[in-house]
Design an enzyme around this catalytic site. Structure first.
Site, PDB file in Angstrom:
ATOM      1  N   LYS A   1       8.427  -5.742   4.378  1.00  7.97           N
ATOM      2  CA  LYS A   1       8.578  -4.283   4.385  1.00  7.97           C
ATOM      3  C   LYS A   1       7.176  -3.670   4.395  1.00  7.97           C
ATOM      4  CE  LYS A   1       8.684  -0.782   2.515  1.00  7.97           C
ATOM      5  NZ  LYS A   1       7.915   0.422   2.941  1.00  7.97           N
TER       6      LYS A   1
ATOM      7  N   GLU B   1      -1.262  -7.397  -5.948  1.00  6.81           N
ATOM      8  CA  GLU B   1      -2.631  -6.917  -5.671  1.00  6.81           C
ATOM      9  C   GLU B   1      -2.548  -5.392  -5.736  1.00  6.81           C
ATOM     10  OE1 GLU B   1      -4.350  -8.501  -2.092  1.00  6.81           O
ATOM     11  OE2 GLU B   1      -4.248 -10.549  -2.803  1.00  6.81           O
TER      12      GLU B   1
ATOM     13  N   CYS C   1      -8.966  -1.101  -1.548  1.00  8.36           N
ATOM     14  CA  CYS C   1      -8.788  -1.223  -3.015  1.00  8.36           C
ATOM     15  C   CYS C   1     -10.070  -1.692  -3.691  1.00  8.36           C
ATOM     16  CB  CYS C   1      -7.677  -2.213  -3.302  1.00  8.36           C
ATOM     17  SG  CYS C   1      -8.056  -3.822  -2.620  1.00  8.36           S
TER      18      CYS C   1
ATOM     19  N   GLU D   1      -8.137   6.206  -9.738  1.00 10.16           N
ATOM     20  CA  GLU D   1      -8.338   5.802  -8.348  1.00 10.16           C
ATOM     21  C   GLU D   1      -8.035   6.982  -7.425  1.00 10.16           C
ATOM     22  OE1 GLU D   1      -5.353   3.310  -6.230  1.00 10.16           O
ATOM     23  OE2 GLU D   1      -7.047   1.949  -5.914  1.00 10.16           O
TER      24      GLU D   1
HETATM   25  N1  LIG Z   1      -5.481  -4.986  -4.843  1.00  2.82           N
HETATM   26  C1  LIG Z   1      -5.432  -5.024  -3.526  1.00  2.82           C
HETATM   27  O1  LIG Z   1      -5.770  -6.032  -2.886  1.00  2.82           O
HETATM   28  C2  LIG Z   1      -4.957  -3.812  -2.782  1.00  2.82           C
HETATM   29  C3  LIG Z   1      -5.036  -3.841  -1.387  1.00  2.82           C
HETATM   30  C4  LIG Z   1      -4.633  -2.689  -0.677  1.00  2.82           C
HETATM   31  C5  LIG Z   1      -4.144  -1.565  -1.330  1.00  2.82           C
HETATM   32  N2  LIG Z   1      -4.066  -1.591  -2.672  1.00  2.82           N
HETATM   33  C6  LIG Z   1      -3.585  -0.410  -3.384  1.00  2.82           C
HETATM   34  O2  LIG Z   1      -2.490   0.181  -2.651  1.00  2.82           O
HETATM   35  C7  LIG Z   1      -2.514   1.599  -2.819  1.00  2.82           C
HETATM   36  C8  LIG Z   1      -2.458   2.281  -1.473  1.00  2.82           C
HETATM   37  O3  LIG Z   1      -1.388   1.729  -0.727  1.00  2.82           O
HETATM   38  P1  LIG Z   1       0.022   2.479  -0.689  1.00  2.82           P
HETATM   39  O4  LIG Z   1      -0.145   3.953  -0.848  1.00  2.82           O
HETATM   40  O5  LIG Z   1       0.782   1.971   0.495  1.00  2.82           O
HETATM   41  O6  LIG Z   1       0.725   1.925  -2.017  1.00  2.82           O
HETATM   42  P2  LIG Z   1       2.232   2.189  -2.463  1.00  2.82           P
HETATM   43  O7  LIG Z   1       2.404   1.473  -3.732  1.00  2.82           O
HETATM   44  O8  LIG Z   1       2.579   3.626  -2.397  1.00  2.82           O
HETATM   45  O9  LIG Z   1       3.123   1.470  -1.311  1.00  2.82           O
HETATM   46  C9  LIG Z   1       2.897   0.136  -0.998  1.00  2.82           C
HETATM   47  C10 LIG Z   1       4.181  -0.428  -0.381  1.00  2.82           C
HETATM   48  O10 LIG Z   1       5.182  -0.448  -1.386  1.00  2.82           O
HETATM   49  C11 LIG Z   1       6.348   0.219  -0.932  1.00  2.82           C
HETATM   50  N3  LIG Z   1       6.987   0.779  -2.119  1.00  2.82           N
HETATM   51  C12 LIG Z   1       6.695   1.936  -2.740  1.00  2.82           C
HETATM   52  N4  LIG Z   1       7.476   2.100  -3.842  1.00  2.82           N
HETATM   53  C13 LIG Z   1       8.272   0.989  -3.915  1.00  2.82           C
HETATM   54  C14 LIG Z   1       9.299   0.539  -4.810  1.00  2.82           C
HETATM   55  N5  LIG Z   1       9.659   1.278  -5.855  1.00  2.82           N
HETATM   56  N6  LIG Z   1       9.918  -0.651  -4.557  1.00  2.82           N
HETATM   57  C15 LIG Z   1       9.558  -1.402  -3.488  1.00  2.82           C
HETATM   58  N7  LIG Z   1       8.604  -1.026  -2.595  1.00  2.82           N
HETATM   59  C16 LIG Z   1       7.964   0.146  -2.824  1.00  2.82           C
HETATM   60  C17 LIG Z   1       5.829   1.222   0.065  1.00  2.82           C
HETATM   61  O11 LIG Z   1       6.850   1.641   0.941  1.00  2.82           O
HETATM   62  C18 LIG Z   1       4.741   0.411   0.755  1.00  2.82           C
HETATM   63  O12 LIG Z   1       5.323  -0.432   1.727  1.00  2.82           O
HETATM   64  C19 LIG Z   1      -3.812   1.908  -3.557  1.00  2.82           C
HETATM   65  O13 LIG Z   1      -3.544   2.080  -4.929  1.00  2.82           O
HETATM   66  C20 LIG Z   1      -4.657   0.650  -3.380  1.00  2.82           C
HETATM   67  O14 LIG Z   1      -5.570   0.443  -4.428  1.00  2.82           O
HETATM   68  C21 LIG Z   1      -4.469  -2.683  -3.434  1.00  2.82           C
HETATM   69  N1  LIG Z   2      -6.664  -9.105   0.142  1.00  2.00           N
HETATM   70  C1  LIG Z   2      -7.735  -8.727   0.892  1.00  2.00           C
HETATM   71  C2  LIG Z   2      -8.210  -7.435   0.939  1.00  2.00           C
HETATM   72  C3  LIG Z   2      -7.709  -6.382   0.151  1.00  2.00           C
HETATM   73  C4  LIG Z   2      -8.135  -5.114   0.412  1.00  2.00           C
HETATM   74  C5  LIG Z   2      -7.695  -3.988  -0.324  1.00  2.00           C
HETATM   75  O1  LIG Z   2      -7.614  -2.837   0.109  1.00  2.00           O
HETATM   76  C6  LIG Z   2      -8.417  -9.747   1.721  1.00  2.00           C
HETATM   77  O2  LIG Z   2      -9.508  -9.475   2.279  1.00  2.00           O
HETATM   78  O3  LIG Z   2      -7.837 -10.860   1.808  1.00  2.00           O
END
Ligand SMILES: NC(=O)c1ccc[n+]([C@@H]2O[C@H](COP(=O)([O-])OP(=O)(O)OC[C@H]3O[C@@H](n4cnc5c(N)ncnc54)[C@H](O)[C@@H]3O)[C@@H](O)[C@H]2O)c1
Ligand SMILES: N/C(=C\C=C\C=O)C(=O)O
Length: 490
Positions: free
Chosen positions: A182, A258, A292, A394
């Site tokens: 998804k 993550e 992130c 954040e």
């Molecule tokens: N730690 C990492 O490696 C990493 C990497 C990329 C992004 N992020 C984090 O992701 C965030 C930005 O991405 P985003 O806005 O898409 O995040 P989000 O949590 O809003 O959504 C991520 C995914 O989860 C789905 N989702 C949302 N609520 C859900 C629920 N209740 N049940 C199941 N699925 C659900 C969304 O549709 C989307 O596909 C930022 O906080 C960023 O720090 C972390």
């Molecule tokens: N998990 C990884 C990156 C995450 C990026 C976050 O926004 C990767 O480089 O494998």
């Protein structure tokens, strides 16, 4: 040349078939607000059907494949992405508005590497064994075997859509699982193209399934509540991770999270000044700050503080903001108007909290179609206390706050004073200090004189609100498999 004009309607991919959803939603370009595509939204029944198809596929031909045979298929998926490289670039650009060069040098190459790396790691992994002499002179021989978890729910975010989806898919499939993916509702295009590649490669029906939709009360939540899923691999916001944890708690499902971050960059006076300025400009503004791992907190040793602020201001103001296919473009828009509203709310909050605005803090006016997009300027603040919300929460945009510090112990305490624990970048020429500090920083990842330099064999993940578990290298093999120990009395 990648083009990012409107694409056709995007379907679901369930049990080896491309199908419509029960309704559609719009995919809007953050560059200029034009309609990129109409996207099929999966109903709860369709999500359940995808999970059942994935469950059934485990006991079909896929479940009989050897590890080398699965690895060969993963390489064929990588070949398929390579063959359609420019289409994948166009898909990422269409959804995110990122510079074409970024999609061409990071997103698509990493998708290919994600499949190839985990195909090879799976095919070359060895298991553990040991011998235990018995008092009666006999011997116990113990060895382990890896088995698939089963059906894995893969839920991914919008900031690095293809990279982060395939970062999970590569090892999940290489270890023999079946998956229901998804992707974010903001970025459906490259995942749908990937489904075409999977279909063309000939993965057995049900092995890979793709559902589009939203989170709560939509496809994302429906997926996490399916009883047949064995695990959830999720990347996204910390509060979403918490919601997913609650959804799967009764079933005690395995999770790999993550999540968010409020990462620090620390620049000592003895650092290579130009390298540190370039490095922090990259770690604060890369992908328009939508990574992130980005540094939204910057701490600079006091003797070089004023010089560093001036230099970073100059770099930020020199960044080329423009259309994805413009020569030399470095920054695209934020992913959506909704996300820009969030970032702009922090620009306003910073004013209320008393920040000194060094540069940015507003929306660039282009006088063309981009004024219907989701653009902001790279922004730098100083002057806030460590308790300010803009320094603790954040924001996930091209923004950082710079504060001076006087010694190692002070800056270490401030860096660790966070609800997050994902990444940190240290800039210093003293090797001893680098090692000393790196092991005392409470994050899953520390870069020294570098940032976002990746070896896919290394563990990746964070602590506290930044996540749970590690992926990368054997950590991914471990998460995406069930390890059994077999003990034989010889
Ligand atoms: N730690 C990492 O490696 C990493 C990497 C990329 C992004 N992020 C984090 O992701 C965030 C930005 O991405 P985003 O806005 O898409 O995040 P989000 O949590 O809003 O959504 C991520 C995914 O989860 C789905 N989702 C949302 N609520 C859900 C629920 N209740 N049940 C199941 N699925 C659900 C969304 O549709 C989307 O596909 C930022 O906080 C960023 O720090 C972390
Ligand atoms: N998990 C990884 C990156 C995450 C990026 C976050 O926004 C990767 O480089 O494998």
């Amino acid at each position: 040349m990648a083009t990012y004009q409107s694409a056709p309607d995007l379907p679901l991919y369930i049990d080896g078939q491309f199908v419509d959803g029960f309704r559609q939603f719009d995919n809007i370009s953050p560059v200029d607000g034009h309609l990129v595509s109409r996207v099929a939204e999966a109903s709860e029944a369709q999500v359940a059907a995808a999970v059942k198809a994935a469950q059934a596929a485990l006991s079909g031909p896929w479940g009989q494949l050897s590890v080398p045979a699965r690895a060969a298929l993963m390489h064929r998926v990588a070949d398929g992405i390579e063959a359609r490289f420019e289409e994948f670039v166009a898909a990422e650009v269409a959804d995110t508005g990122r510079p074409e060069n970024l999609a061409r040098t990071l997103d698509v190459p990493r998708a290919i590497a994600n499949f190839r790396t985990f195909a090879d790691l799976a095919a070359t992994s060895v298991s553990e064994c040991c011998e235990t002499p018995q008092a009666d002179g006999g011997l116990l021989f113990n060895y382990t075997v890896r088995k698939p978890l089963g059906v894995v729910a893969v839920i991914s975010p919008w900031n690095l859509p293809l990279l982060l989806l395939t970062w999970k898919l590569g090892p999940a499939l290489a270890m023999g699982n079946t998956v229901v993916c998804k992707p974010s509702e903001e970025t459906p295009s490259s995942a749908t193209l990937l489904a075409e590649v999977m279909h063309a490669v000939g993965l057995p029906a049900g092995v890979f399934n793709l559902i589009h939709g939203f989170g709560p009360g939509s496809a994302g939540e429906f997926l996490t509540r399916q009883p047949e899923i064995a695990a959830v691999s999720f990347t996204g916001e910390s509060r979403t991770g918490s919601a997913i944890m609650k959804a799967v708690a009764d079933g005690v499902k395995e999770v790999s999270f993550e999540l968010g971050g409020k990462n620090a960059a620390v620049v000592f006076a003895d650092a290579d000044f130009d390298a540190a300025v370039a490095g922090v400009a990259r770690s604060s503004f890369f992908n328009t700050g939508q990574v992130c791992l980005c540094s939204e907190r910057v701490y600079v040793e006091r003797p070089i503080f004023d010089r560093f602020v001036a230099a970073l201001k100059e770099r930020a103001e020199a960044l080329k903001i423009g259309y994805p296919n413009e020569a030399g473009v470095e920054l695209g828009p934020l992913v959506s108007q909704k996300h820009r509203d969030k970032v702009l709310s922090y620009f306003a909050l910073a004013r209320t909290e008393g920040a000194n605005l060094i540069t940015g803090g507003d929306v660039p006016l282009f006088g063309d179609a981009r004024d219907n997009g989701s653009w902001v300027r790279p922004t730098i603040w100083t002057g806030l206390g460590d308790d300010a919300r803009c320094v603790r929460e954040e924001i996930f945009g091209p923004v950082c706050h710079i504060a001076p510090f006087d010694d190692e112990e002070e800056v270490l305490a401030r860096v660790n004073d966070s609800q997050y624990g994902l990444a940190c970048a240290l800039w210093t020429s003293q090797v001893g200090r680098a090692h000393r500090l790196a092991r005392r920083v409470h994050t899953g990842i520390v870069w020294v004189n570098s940032w976002y330099a990746r070896d896919l064999r290394t563990p990746f993940g964070g602590s506290k609100l930044s996540g749970m578990g590690r992926e990368g290298g054997r950590h991914s093999l471990d998460f995406y498999s069930e390890i059994s120990n077999i003990c034989i009395k010889l």
